[in-house]
Design a protein around this motif. Structure first.
Motif, PDB file in Angstrom:
ATOM      1  N   ASN A  38      -1.992 -14.802   1.384  1.00 32.30           N
ATOM      2  CA  ASN A  38      -2.703 -14.178   2.431  1.00 32.30           C
ATOM      3  C   ASN A  38      -3.541 -14.749   3.027  1.00 32.30           C
ATOM      4  N   GLY A 109       0.378  -5.077   9.595  1.00 35.26           N
ATOM      5  CA  GLY A 109      -0.676  -5.371  10.250  1.00 35.26           C
ATOM      6  C   GLY A 109      -0.599  -7.179  10.527  1.00 35.26           C
ATOM      7  N   PRO A 138       5.045   1.082   9.427  1.00 35.69           N
ATOM      8  CA  PRO A 138       4.246   1.355   9.841  1.00 35.69           C
ATOM      9  C   PRO A 138       4.166   3.316   9.638  1.00 35.69           C
ATOM     10  N   GLU A 142      -0.217   5.541  11.835  1.00 34.36           N
ATOM     11  CA  GLU A 142      -1.063   4.482  11.692  1.00 34.36           C
ATOM     12  C   GLU A 142      -2.348   4.101  13.618  1.00 34.36           C
TER      13      GLU A 142
HETATM   14  P1  GDP Z   1      -1.832  -7.485   6.190  1.00 34.50           P
HETATM   15  O1  GDP Z   1      -2.118  -8.431   4.638  1.00 34.50           O
HETATM   16  O2  GDP Z   1      -2.566  -8.333   7.258  1.00 34.50           O
HETATM   17  O3  GDP Z   1      -0.323  -8.533   6.037  1.00 34.50           O
HETATM   18  O4  GDP Z   1      -1.477  -6.339   6.627  1.00 34.50           O
HETATM   19  P2  GDP Z   1      -1.366  -4.872   5.005  1.00 34.50           P
HETATM   20  O5  GDP Z   1      -0.033  -5.602   4.516  1.00 34.50           O
HETATM   21  O6  GDP Z   1      -2.208  -4.156   4.596  1.00 34.50           O
HETATM   22  O7  GDP Z   1      -0.866  -4.091   6.153  1.00 34.50           O
HETATM   23  C1  GDP Z   1       0.401  -4.267   6.655  1.00 34.50           C
HETATM   24  C2  GDP Z   1       1.744  -2.538   6.972  1.00 34.50           C
HETATM   25  O8  GDP Z   1       2.183  -2.427   5.877  1.00 34.50           O
HETATM   26  C3  GDP Z   1       0.153  -1.716   7.285  1.00 34.50           C
HETATM   27  O9  GDP Z   1       0.051  -1.053   8.356  1.00 34.50           O
HETATM   28  C4  GDP Z   1       1.389  -0.225   6.517  1.00 34.50           C
HETATM   29  O10 GDP Z   1       1.791   0.401   7.114  1.00 34.50           O
HETATM   30  C5  GDP Z   1       1.824  -1.086   5.414  1.00 34.50           C
HETATM   31  N1  GDP Z   1       1.562  -1.080   4.175  1.00 34.50           N
HETATM   32  C6  GDP Z   1      -0.420  -1.658   3.645  1.00 34.50           C
HETATM   33  N2  GDP Z   1      -0.263  -1.758   1.978  1.00 34.50           N
HETATM   34  C7  GDP Z   1       0.559  -1.267   1.468  1.00 34.50           C
HETATM   35  C8  GDP Z   1       1.837  -1.145   0.872  1.00 34.50           C
HETATM   36  O11 GDP Z   1       0.894  -0.557  -0.728  1.00 34.50           O
HETATM   37  N3  GDP Z   1       2.879  -0.024   0.366  1.00 34.50           N
HETATM   38  C9  GDP Z   1       3.353   0.002   1.745  1.00 34.50           C
HETATM   39  N4  GDP Z   1       4.447   0.340   0.934  1.00 34.50           N
HETATM   40  N5  GDP Z   1       3.269  -0.529   2.544  1.00 34.50           N
HETATM   41  C10 GDP Z   1       1.670  -0.635   2.921  1.00 34.50           C
END
Ligand code: GDP
Length: 393
Positions: A38, A109, A138, A142
């Protein structure tokens, strides 16, 4: 099937964390190694099962541990720059003991969306084991930028992996749920489906041998050929009488195993196969035209039979039009249910992806319009009507 799982970004890390919890709980031993990558330090700290030495913070020079803020181009750039640090963690994995890599990421994301395809390309260059992706789309609520990120990441990720398995948050979220609570449930759904699928190829020597156990090579062959996959699932709890048969209770009471009703066992399997195929898939699609499929029937061996699986397999052949449909057992002695997991690989007719791309193009055009008007708009704001004021310098 033994996997090295790499969770990229917040969603990826959390899902891999849940896979480790699933392994602990069920003893399925599919996660041979787990790494979380990350750009946001806080996200890595929030994990509970991924070992601390397997959490890799990248992009520190650029974003100082604060994440890339849904900028997936930046996510891809910092991954390129810091690929050595990720490789350092992968070097600790006994890769000769794994059957494949699984790179898991949310595609909407920044970090996972941009970084996961970069890492997949890197892994494919270095290792001979297959590299699979598990990409999460997503929710449509969103917003445009998440949709645009996901559409671009999807295009890139599919190209870089040996197969991209997709889970669509949009068809799984329930209204009225907190985002976190919702994700917890959704992540369990993800882990159950993929846990049974990958666990199927991991039946050990000491386990009860059923009629035709799925081997990891069958999972690999179904996924080979590339493209996009979706997974269906259905399960039915055994009746109290069925689940106590041959178990502790009957041993204490000296009872015998109940007679197996073969017709009922067969019918249950065929109906579970239909429910798995026609119910909610991880990525909804038209199943006709699917290139390859694998049916896994999991449960106590005495409630799995070849006839049911054969019928189920034939039915899938008819529905998909594919002649490459594999099927087999995953014996789980203590299970209190019988489950069907159906992997549909090489799907082509996916209206959800077309919608996603349409919304993404609109979002992209909108962003470009706003950018191109930005200078004129700002000029209009800071200049007084009569242009009588002068800036300081
Ligand atoms: P990153 O950390 O920048 O890669 O971004 P995130 O992982 O926080 O978010 C990316 C996308 O993942 C979001 O737009 C959500 O659709 C999805 N997302 C975030 N958290 C979760 C999770 O715990 N479970 C699932 N299924 N989707 C998630």
């Amino acid at each position: 099937m033994k996997l090295a799982m790499i969770g990229f970004g917040q969603a990826g890390g959390k899902i891999v964390d849940r896979f480790l919890a699933y392994d602990d709980r069920t003893g399925s031993a599919i996660v041979r190694a787990a790494i979380a990558v990350n750009t946001a330090k806080a996200d890595l700290l929030g994990l509970t099962h991924v070992p601390e030495e397997s959490r890799v913070l990248i992009g520190q020079a650029r974003v100082k541990g604060h994440g890339v803020g849904a900028d997936n181009e930046l996510g891809a750039e910092v991954t390129e720059e810091d690929i050595g640090e990720i490789q350092g963690a992968i070097d600790g994995i006994p890769t000769h003991e794994i059957d494949a890599f699984l790179v898991v990421a949310g595609m909407g994301g920044g970090t996972g969306s941009g970084g996961a395809p970069v890492l997949a390309r890197h892994l494919k260059r270095i290792y001979t084991e297959p590299v699979y992706g598990l990409g999460v789309l997503p929710g449509s609520d969103e917003g445009g930028i998440y949709t645009l990120n996901a559409a671009r990441s999807f295009q890139t990720f599919v190209r870089e992996v040996d197969n991209l398995m997709v889970f669509d948050n949009d068809s799984w979220r329930k209204t009225g749920e907190s985002v976190e609570g919702g994700y917890r449930e959704i992540n369990e759904e993800i882990v159950t489906r993929f846990g049974i699928l990958f666990g199927a190829g991991e039946v050990g020597a000491g386990d009860e041998i059923a009629e035709s156990v799925v081997d990891s090579s069958e999972i690999i062959n179904t996924l080979s050929g590339g493209g996009v996959s979706t997974v269906g699932y259905a399960s039915e709890a055994l009746s109290r009488e069925e689940s106590s048969g041959g178990g502790l209770l009957s041993r204490f009471t000296g009872g015998n195993e109940p007679e197996i009703d073969t017709a009922h066992t067969t019918n249950r399997i065929t109906s579970l196969v239909r429910k798995a195929a026609l119910g909610r898939l991880t990525l909804p699609c038209e199943i006709e035209g699917t290139e390859r499929a694998l049916l896994v029937m999991a449960g106590p061996p005495r409630y799995l039979n070849r006839k049911g699986i054969e019928r189920g397999r034939k039915w899938i052949e008819q529905q998909t039009g594919s002649m490459e449909v594999r099927g087999g057992d995953y014996p789980v002695s203590g299970a209190s249910e019988v489950s069907a997991v159906l992997l549909l690989s090489g799907i082509n007719d996916v209206p959800r992806i077309r919608d996603l791309q349409r919304v993404a193009v609109e979002a992209q055009d909108n962003i470009e319009d706003i950018r191109s008007e930005r200078d004129t708009n700002l000029e209009g704001l800071v200049t007084d009507d009569g242009d009588e004021l002068d800036p300081l310098f």
